[in-house]
Motif scaffolding. Structure first.
Motif, PDB file in Angstrom:
ATOM      1  N   LEU A  88       0.826  -1.199   0.000  1.00 65.31           N
ATOM      2  CA  LEU A  88       0.000   0.000   0.000  1.00 65.31           C
ATOM      3  C   LEU A  88       0.865   1.255   0.000  1.00 65.31           C
ATOM      4  O   LEU A  88       0.588   2.207  -0.732  1.00 65.31           O
ATOM      5  CB  LEU A  88      -0.953   0.008   1.196  1.00 65.31           C
ATOM      6  N   VAL A  89       1.918   1.257   0.792  1.00 69.10           N
ATOM      7  CA  VAL A  89       2.827   2.412   0.819  1.00 69.10           C
ATOM      8  C   VAL A  89       3.444   2.625  -0.562  1.00 69.10           C
ATOM      9  O   VAL A  89       3.565   3.765  -1.037  1.00 69.10           O
ATOM     10  CB  VAL A  89       3.908   2.230   1.910  1.00 69.10           C
ATOM     11  N   TYR A  90       3.808   1.556  -1.220  1.00 68.34           N
ATOM     12  CA  TYR A  90       4.407   1.643  -2.555  1.00 68.34           C
ATOM     13  C   TYR A  90       3.437   2.274  -3.549  1.00 68.34           C
ATOM     14  O   TYR A  90       3.819   3.111  -4.367  1.00 68.34           O
ATOM     15  CB  TYR A  90       4.827   0.245  -3.010  1.00 68.34           C
ATOM     16  N   VAL A  91       2.161   1.889  -3.481  1.00 63.41           N
ATOM     17  CA  VAL A  91       1.155   2.476  -4.369  1.00 63.41           C
ATOM     18  C   VAL A  91       0.983   3.961  -4.069  1.00 63.41           C
ATOM     19  O   VAL A  91       0.892   4.782  -4.981  1.00 63.41           O
ATOM     20  CB  VAL A  91      -0.190   1.730  -4.246  1.00 63.41           C
ATOM     21  N   VAL A  92       0.946   4.315  -2.797  1.00 62.47           N
ATOM     22  CA  VAL A  92       0.779   5.717  -2.429  1.00 62.47           C
ATOM     23  C   VAL A  92       1.962   6.549  -2.923  1.00 62.47           C
ATOM     24  O   VAL A  92       1.780   7.645  -3.465  1.00 62.47           O
ATOM     25  CB  VAL A  92       0.591   5.856  -0.898  1.00 62.47           C
ATOM     26  N   VAL A  93       3.168   6.025  -2.785  1.00 61.27           N
ATOM     27  CA  VAL A  93       4.356   6.747  -3.265  1.00 61.27           C
ATOM     28  C   VAL A  93       4.307   6.887  -4.779  1.00 61.27           C
ATOM     29  O   VAL A  93       4.583   7.974  -5.312  1.00 61.27           O
ATOM     30  CB  VAL A  93       5.650   6.034  -2.805  1.00 61.27           C
ATOM     31  N   GLU A  94       3.953   5.825  -5.485  1.00 65.65           N
ATOM     32  CA  GLU A  94       3.852   5.921  -6.940  1.00 65.65           C
ATOM     33  C   GLU A  94       2.767   6.898  -7.372  1.00 65.65           C
ATOM     34  O   GLU A  94       2.929   7.625  -8.344  1.00 65.65           O
ATOM     35  CB  GLU A  94       3.597   4.553  -7.551  1.00 65.65           C
ATOM     36  N   LEU A  95       1.653   6.921  -6.668  1.00 66.04           N
ATOM     37  CA  LEU A  95       0.590   7.877  -6.977  1.00 66.04           C
ATOM     38  C   LEU A  95       1.077   9.300  -6.741  1.00 66.04           C
ATOM     39  O   LEU A  95       0.826  10.192  -7.545  1.00 66.04           O
ATOM     40  CB  LEU A  95      -0.649   7.576  -6.139  1.00 66.04           C
ATOM     41  N   TRP A  96       1.793   9.500  -5.669  1.00 65.19           N
ATOM     42  CA  TRP A  96       2.321  10.828  -5.369  1.00 65.19           C
ATOM     43  C   TRP A  96       3.317  11.267  -6.443  1.00 65.19           C
ATOM     44  O   TRP A  96       3.278  12.404  -6.909  1.00 65.19           O
ATOM     45  CB  TRP A  96       2.983  10.831  -3.992  1.00 65.19           C
ATOM     46  N   VAL A 104      -0.399  16.636 -15.998  1.00 66.25           N
ATOM     47  CA  VAL A 104      -1.657  15.903 -15.882  1.00 66.25           C
ATOM     48  C   VAL A 104      -1.326  14.556 -15.258  1.00 66.25           C
ATOM     49  O   VAL A 104      -0.512  13.806 -15.786  1.00 66.25           O
ATOM     50  CB  VAL A 104      -2.307  15.705 -17.275  1.00 66.25           C
ATOM     51  N   ALA A 105      -1.948  14.290 -14.131  1.00 67.51           N
ATOM     52  CA  ALA A 105      -1.655  13.041 -13.423  1.00 67.51           C
ATOM     53  C   ALA A 105      -2.090  11.854 -14.265  1.00 67.51           C
ATOM     54  O   ALA A 105      -3.222  11.772 -14.722  1.00 67.51           O
ATOM     55  CB  ALA A 105      -2.356  13.026 -12.078  1.00 67.51           C
ATOM     56  N   SER A 106      -1.171  10.927 -14.473  1.00 64.42           N
ATOM     57  CA  SER A 106      -1.498   9.729 -15.232  1.00 64.42           C
ATOM     58  C   SER A 106      -1.471   8.530 -14.300  1.00 64.42           C
ATOM     59  O   SER A 106      -0.682   8.477 -13.369  1.00 64.42           O
ATOM     60  CB  SER A 106      -0.490   9.528 -16.364  1.00 64.42           C
ATOM     61  N   GLY A 107      -2.334   7.595 -14.550  1.00 64.95           N
ATOM     62  CA  GLY A 107      -2.350   6.376 -13.765  1.00 64.95           C
ATOM     63  C   GLY A 107      -3.022   6.498 -12.416  1.00 64.95           C
ATOM     64  O   GLY A 107      -2.824   5.648 -11.553  1.00 64.95           O
ATOM     65  N   VAL A 108      -3.817   7.541 -12.216  1.00 62.98           N
ATOM     66  CA  VAL A 108      -4.474   7.714 -10.924  1.00 62.98           C
ATOM     67  C   VAL A 108      -5.539   6.642 -10.714  1.00 62.98           C
ATOM     68  O   VAL A 108      -5.648   6.069  -9.631  1.00 62.98           O
ATOM     69  CB  VAL A 108      -5.080   9.135 -10.808  1.00 62.98           C
TER      70      VAL A 108
END
Length: 138
Positions: A88-96, A104-108
């Motif tokens: 979950l932390v990894y996903v949050v870091v990648e989203l950030w 433009v945010a991609s992959g949100v």
């Protein structure tokens, strides 16, 4: 029977089927999350192969990302709470990073879906270990 007795979780000694039912529920949450992580890691491996094949930049450091994801997926499969939280932390870091490196945010969308799946995995691993700790010892 009072209302408090109805709301309280039954103890392990009340019915032998309750423990199996709660463990099965925890296993379903875990079984939702680890295949998503494995699929995510597989997609990242394919991306690495694609980038390495069609570019001059063949850097093996790009392979660390999917390997880390696949190792964490295996840890989640083995009911590791640490691996579930790290996913979950990894996903949050990648989203950030995706949000802050591009205009433009991609992959949100996929990142949010991954986050929901990994929150379910966290819930499942913690529930699994809690039920194992409360299980009666023979």
């Amino acid at each position: 029977m009072s209302m408090l007795d109805q709301l309280r979780r039954p103890s392990n000694g009340d019915s032998p089927g309750w423990l199996e039912m709660r463990l099965d529920r925890a296993d379903k949450l875990i079984d939702l999350a680890w295949p998503v992580a494995a699929l995510w890691g597989t997609v990242r491996v394919i991306s690495f192969i694609w980038i390495a094949r069609f570019s001059d930049d063949e850097e093996l450091a790009w392979l660390l990302d999917p390997l880390l994801i696949l190792l964490l997926a295996y840890g989640l499969y083995r009911r590791s709470r640490v691996c579930a939280v790290l996913l979950l932390v990894y996903v949050v870091v990648e989203l950030w990073v995706a949000y802050h490196t591009r205009p433009v945010a991609s992959g949100v969308g996929p990142a949010l879906l991954l986050g929901v799946a990994f929150v379910a995995g966290i819930r499942g691993t913690f529930a699994y270990h809690r039920e194992q700790a409360e299980a009666p010892r023979p």
